[in-house]
Design an enzyme around this catalytic site. Structure first.
Site, PDB file in Angstrom:
ATOM      1  N   GLU A 166      23.888 -17.841  -6.104  1.00  0.00           N
ATOM      2  CA  GLU A 166      22.492 -18.204  -5.526  1.00  0.00           C
ATOM      3  C   GLU A 166      21.896 -19.566  -6.116  1.00  0.00           C
ATOM      4  O   GLU A 166      21.139 -20.469  -5.268  1.00  0.00           O
ATOM      5  CB  GLU A 166      21.355 -17.077  -5.797  1.00  0.00           C
ATOM      6  CG  GLU A 166      20.019 -17.299  -5.192  1.00  0.00           C
ATOM      7  CD  GLU A 166      19.009 -15.987  -5.521  1.00  0.00           C
ATOM      8  OE1 GLU A 166      19.528 -15.315  -6.260  1.00  0.00           O
ATOM      9  OE2 GLU A 166      17.969 -16.214  -5.036  1.00  0.00           O
ATOM     10  N   CYS A 195      16.279  -6.688 -11.877  1.00  0.00           N
ATOM     11  CA  CYS A 195      17.060  -7.373 -10.570  1.00  0.00           C
ATOM     12  C   CYS A 195      17.415  -8.605 -11.092  1.00  0.00           C
ATOM     13  O   CYS A 195      18.213  -8.939 -11.852  1.00  0.00           O
ATOM     14  CB  CYS A 195      16.114  -7.059  -9.583  1.00  0.00           C
ATOM     15  SG  CYS A 195      17.132  -7.333  -8.104  1.00  0.00           S
ATOM     16  N   ASP A 247       0.932  -1.389   0.146  1.00  0.00           N
ATOM     17  CA  ASP A 247      -0.034  -0.020   0.007  1.00  0.00           C
ATOM     18  C   ASP A 247       0.884   1.347   0.103  1.00  0.00           C
ATOM     19  O   ASP A 247       0.365   2.522  -0.374  1.00  0.00           O
ATOM     20  CB  ASP A 247      -0.904   0.115   1.267  1.00  0.00           C
ATOM     21  CG  ASP A 247      -2.105  -0.730   0.890  1.00  0.00           C
ATOM     22  OD1 ASP A 247      -2.473  -0.757  -0.284  1.00  0.00           O
ATOM     23  OD2 ASP A 247      -2.897  -1.277   1.733  1.00  0.00           O
ATOM     24  N   HIS A 290      15.372  -1.969  -8.854  1.00  0.00           N
ATOM     25  CA  HIS A 290      13.954  -1.872  -9.354  1.00  0.00           C
ATOM     26  C   HIS A 290      13.136  -0.606  -9.531  1.00  0.00           C
ATOM     27  O   HIS A 290      12.710   0.131  -8.847  1.00  0.00           O
ATOM     28  CB  HIS A 290      13.002  -2.408  -7.865  1.00  0.00           C
ATOM     29  CG  HIS A 290      13.145  -3.960  -7.712  1.00  0.00           C
ATOM     30  ND1 HIS A 290      12.659  -4.907  -8.375  1.00  0.00           N
ATOM     31  CD2 HIS A 290      14.334  -4.630  -6.799  1.00  0.00           C
ATOM     32  CE1 HIS A 290      13.045  -6.159  -7.895  1.00  0.00           C
ATOM     33  NE2 HIS A 290      14.133  -5.962  -6.956  1.00  0.00           N
ATOM     34  N   GLU A 293      10.524   0.018 -11.104  1.00  0.00           N
ATOM     35  CA  GLU A 293       9.094   0.285 -10.892  1.00  0.00           C
ATOM     36  C   GLU A 293       8.573   0.973  -9.551  1.00  0.00           C
ATOM     37  O   GLU A 293       7.429   1.455  -9.579  1.00  0.00           O
ATOM     38  CB  GLU A 293       8.499  -1.165 -10.768  1.00  0.00           C
ATOM     39  CG  GLU A 293       8.672  -2.176  -9.588  1.00  0.00           C
ATOM     40  CD  GLU A 293      10.120  -3.067 -10.041  1.00  0.00           C
ATOM     41  OE1 GLU A 293      10.874  -2.475 -10.780  1.00  0.00           O
ATOM     42  OE2 GLU A 293      10.124  -4.058  -9.426  1.00  0.00           O
TER      43      GLU A 293
HETATM   44  N1  GLN Z   1      17.543 -13.443  -6.076  1.00  0.00           N
HETATM   45  C1  GLN Z   1      18.280 -12.093  -6.438  1.00  0.00           C
HETATM   46  C2  GLN Z   1      18.998 -11.659  -5.490  1.00  0.00           C
HETATM   47  O1  GLN Z   1      18.888 -11.721  -4.292  1.00  0.00           O
HETATM   48  C3  GLN Z   1      17.559 -11.200  -7.241  1.00  0.00           C
HETATM   49  C4  GLN Z   1      16.551 -10.587  -6.442  1.00  0.00           C
HETATM   50  C5  GLN Z   1      15.216  -9.797  -7.097  1.00  0.00           C
HETATM   51  O2  GLN Z   1      15.179  -9.899  -8.062  1.00  0.00           O
HETATM   52  N2  GLN Z   1      15.006  -8.733  -6.285  1.00  0.00           N
HETATM   53  O3  GLN Z   1      20.015 -10.960  -5.735  1.00  0.00           O
END
Ligand code: GLN
Length: 537
Positions: free
Chosen positions: A406, A382, A74, A508, A510
Site C-alpha cells: 500500500e 488493522c 449510528d 476491528h 471495536e
Molecule cells: N490500509 C490498510 C488496508 O487496507 C488497513 C485498513 C484498516 O486499518 N482498516 O489493508
C-alpha cells in the site's frame, strides 16, 4: 407466525449532531426492556451508495456489519444499546435507493412508464423500510439529516405515507430538536423547535413526541409552550438533557415515561421493564475514580467521530477494569518530526488504530518500535497490526526496506500485500475484505488469555494482508502468529512474547464491544496499561 410490525420513526430538526442515533438506540433499548423484538434502521439522504468511500473527516467512522456492509456509525449505537445485530438491510442511502431504481429502469421493469420521485422513489424507500416487516414487533427507523433539507423530502414523504397506510395506532413519529439556553437572557429558547415542527407538519407529519435536547431539564412551562406551538400533548414533550455518558439516556427517557407513552400510542401492553443492567452500568461508571491514560497514535485525530466504536470500546473496557480511560491523541506525523521520546516517553500504553493511505505511516512505525523496545503495552488494530509487522520485519528481522504494498510498491520486502484472488475471502471484483471471519486462536497467547477460547469471529475492513511468504522468516525471528483464518491460512493476529502485552489484529474488534459485553482484547489491553501504571509490568 408473521408479526404485526409497528413503526417508530425518528426524525431530527434544527441542526445535526444532536444525537438522533443515540436517541433512536435508546428507544430501541427501552422497547426491548419491555420484552418486544425490534429492528433498527438508518436511512441517509445523501447520494453515496454507502459511506465506504467517504473520508472519515466527512462522515466519521464507517461501521462494518457482521455481513460485511459498510454503514453509518449510528448502526454502532444500535448494536451497543440493543441486542440486535445489524445487517446490510439496516442502512439505506438515497444513493442505494436510486441505484436500485436506475437498474430496474434499465431492465425495463417499469414497463414504459415515466419513473418519478413520487411514486417510484417513495415506493422504493417504503419497500426498504418494510424489510423487517413481519419479523419483529417494532421497526425503529431513523431518518438521517435534518427536516428542511431538500434531499430528505422523499424520505419524509415515504414515512408519511406509511403512517397513513398503517393507521395511527401502528406508527409513532418522534422528533428530536434543540432547545438552546441563552446565557445572556438566562432563558431556554423554543423558537427553533417551533420552526422545525412547523416544517415537519407542512409536509404532513404531525410528531407524536418531541425530544428536546438541552443542557438542562425543561421546566413545565417550556414544555407547555412547545406543546402548544407544536400541536403535541404536553406530556409528550420529553426532556433530553445533556448527560455525562450516553448510556444514561435510556434511563432518562424512561424517567420521562417515554417508553410507556410510546407503547400506549401503539396499543401495546406495558410490561414491567427490566432496566437493572443499565442502572448497574451507570452506577459502575459513576464510581470510577482512578484514571488510566492510553496514547493513541493515528491520523484522523482531529475528528472524534472517526473513531466512534474505538472510543466506546475503550470506555467499556475501562469500566470493566474499574477505571476511567483517558485518551491522549498524538498525530502520527508529529512522532517522526518531534521524536518518540518527547511525545510517547511517559505512555502507559500505545494504541495504533485503523487507517488508510501513506500519511503518518513512518511515524506509526516509530511509535511501534518505541513501544516494543520500551516494553510499553501495544495494541495495533488493522493498520496498527500492519505497521507492527513492518516494524518487526525492519528492526528485528533486518529487512530494512520492508513495507506494505500500500505504501511502497517497489519495496523488495512487501510483508503486506494484496491477495485479491484468494477464494472464499474476497468477493468477486471486490478488493476489500469485509465483515466477520472466523479466527482460530493458538494457546498460549495474549489473545487466548483474553478471549478464553479457540474460535472467534471478528469483523474486517481492509485490502492488504500479511504476506504468507514472510510467515516463516518472521516467526524464526520471534514474531508470534497466534490467530489464523482457518480456511485460507491468512494471518489474523500477531504478538510479541518478549514483551508484557503486544498484540496486533487484522480485524476491528471495536465493532463488537458493548457496555454489557466489553471486548476481551480491549479489556486485556486496558488491564495491561493499568498494571504498568501500578508498576507491576
Ligand atoms: N490500509 C490498510 C488496508 O487496507 C488497513 C485498513 C484498516 O486499518 N482498516 O489493508
Amino acid at each position: 407466525m408473521e408479526k404485526k410490525t409497528k413503526f417508530i420513526f425518528v426524525t431530527g430538526g434544527v441542526l445535526s449532531s444532536l444525537g438522533k442515533g443515540v436517541a433512536a438506540a435508546s428507544i430501541g433499548a427501552l422497547m426491548e426492556s419491555h420484552g418486544l423484538s425490534i429492528s433498527m434502521q438508518k436511512i441517509d439522504p445523501y447520494l453515496n451508495v454507502d459511506p465506504g468511500t467517504m473520508s472519515p473527516f466527512q462522515h466519521g467512522e464507517v461501521f462494518v456489519t457482521e455481513d460485511g456492509a459498510e454503514t453509518d456509525l449510528d448502526l454502532g449505537h444500535y448494536e451497543r444499546f440493543t441486542s440486535i445485530q445489524t445487517t446490510r438491510d439496516s442502512n439505506y442511502t438515497a444513493g442505494k435507493i436510486y441505484w436500485s431504481i436506475i437498474n430496474k429502469e434499465r431492465r425495463g421493469d417499469y414497463l414504459g412508464k415515466t419513473v418519478q420521485v413520487i411514486p417510484h422513489v417513495t415506493d422504493e424507500i417504503k419497500a426498504a423500510i418494510r424489510k423487517f416487516y413481519g419479523k419483529v414487533d417494532i421497526s425503529i427507523v431513523e431518518i438521517g439529516g435534518t427536516v428542511g433539507d431538500i434531499e430528505s423530502l422523499p424520505f419524509l414523504e415515504a414515512i408519511r405515507q406509511i403512517g397513513l397506510e398503517e393507521g395511527p395506532s401502528n406508527v409513532v413519529y418522534v422528533h428530536l430538536t434543540l432547545v438552546p439556553f441563552i446565557p445572556t437572557s438566562g432563558e431556554l429558547k423554543t423558537k427553533p423547535t417551533q420552526h422545525s415542527v412547523r416544517e415537519l407538519r407542512a409536509i404532513g407529519i404531525q410528531p407524536d413526541f418531541i425530544l428536546c435536547r438541552s443542557d438542562r431539564d425543561l421546566p413545565q412551562e417550556i414544555k407547555a409552550k412547545i406543546a402548544l406551538f407544536s400541536n403535541v400533548r404536553e406530556e409528550n414533550v420529553i426532556s433530553a438533557r445533556d448527560v455525562k455518558t450516553i448510556y444514561e439516556i435510556p434511563l432518562n427517557f424512561h424517567r420521562e415515561g417515554l417508553d410507556e407513552k410510546i407503547l400506549d400510542k401503539l396499543n401495546l401492553p406495558r410490561n414491567k421493564p427490566d432496566l437493572s443492567k443499565w442502572e448497574d452500568f451507570i452506577n459502575r461508571v459513576n464510581s470510577l475514580d482512578e484514571e488510566v491514560e492510553i496514547t493513541m497514535v493515528g491520523k484522523y485525530v482531529k475528528l472524534k467521530d472517526s473513531y466512534k466504536s474505538l472510543n466506546e470500546a475503550l470506555f467499556h473496557a475501562g469500566v470493566a477494569n474499574g477505571v476511567k480511560v483517558k485518551q491522549r491523541w498524538v498525530e502520527a506525523e508529529d512522532v517522526l518530526e518531534q521524536g518518540p521520546e518527547k511525545l510517547l516517553g511517559n505512555s502507559l500504553a500505545i494504541l495504533v488504530p485503523g487507517g488508510f493511505g501513506e500519511r503518518g505511516i513512518e511515524g506509526m512505525i516509530r511509535a511501534v518500535q518505541f513501544a516494543r523496545e520500551r516494553k510499553i503495552p501495544y495494541f495495533g488494530i488493522c493498520l496498527g497490526m500492519q505497521v507492527a509487522t513492518i516494524e518487526f520485519a525492519r528492526n528485528v528481522a533486518g529487512l530494512k526496506k520492508a513495507n506494505s504494498e500500500e505504501f511502497d510498491e517497489a519495496s523488495p520486502h512487501k510483508v503486506l500485500v494484496l491477495l485479491p484472488n484468494l477464494r472464499g475471502v474476497y468477493q468477486m471484483g471486490g478488493t476489500m475484505r469485509l465483515g466477520a471471519y472466523k479466527c482460530q486462536i493458538k494457546n498460549p497467547s495474549f489473545a487466548y488469555e483474553a478471549y478464553g477460547r479457540n474460535v472467534i469471529y471478528e469483523r474486517h475492513r481492509h485490502r492488504y494482508e500479511f504476506n504468507p511468504e514472510y510467515e516463516d522468516l518472521l516467526q524464526e525471528k520471534g514474531l508470534k502468529i497466534t490467530g489464523l483464518h482457518p480456511e485460507s491460512g491468512l494471518v489474523e493476529i500477531i504478538e510479541n512474547h518478549d514483551h508484557p502485552w503486544f498484540l496486533g489484529c487484522q480485524f476491528h474488534p471495536e465493532f463488537k464491544s458493548t457496555p454489557f459485553s466489553p471486548h476481551p482484547l480491549f479489556v486485556a489491553f486496558v488491564r495491561a496499561a493499568l498494571r504498568r501504571k501500578r508498576g507491576e509490568i
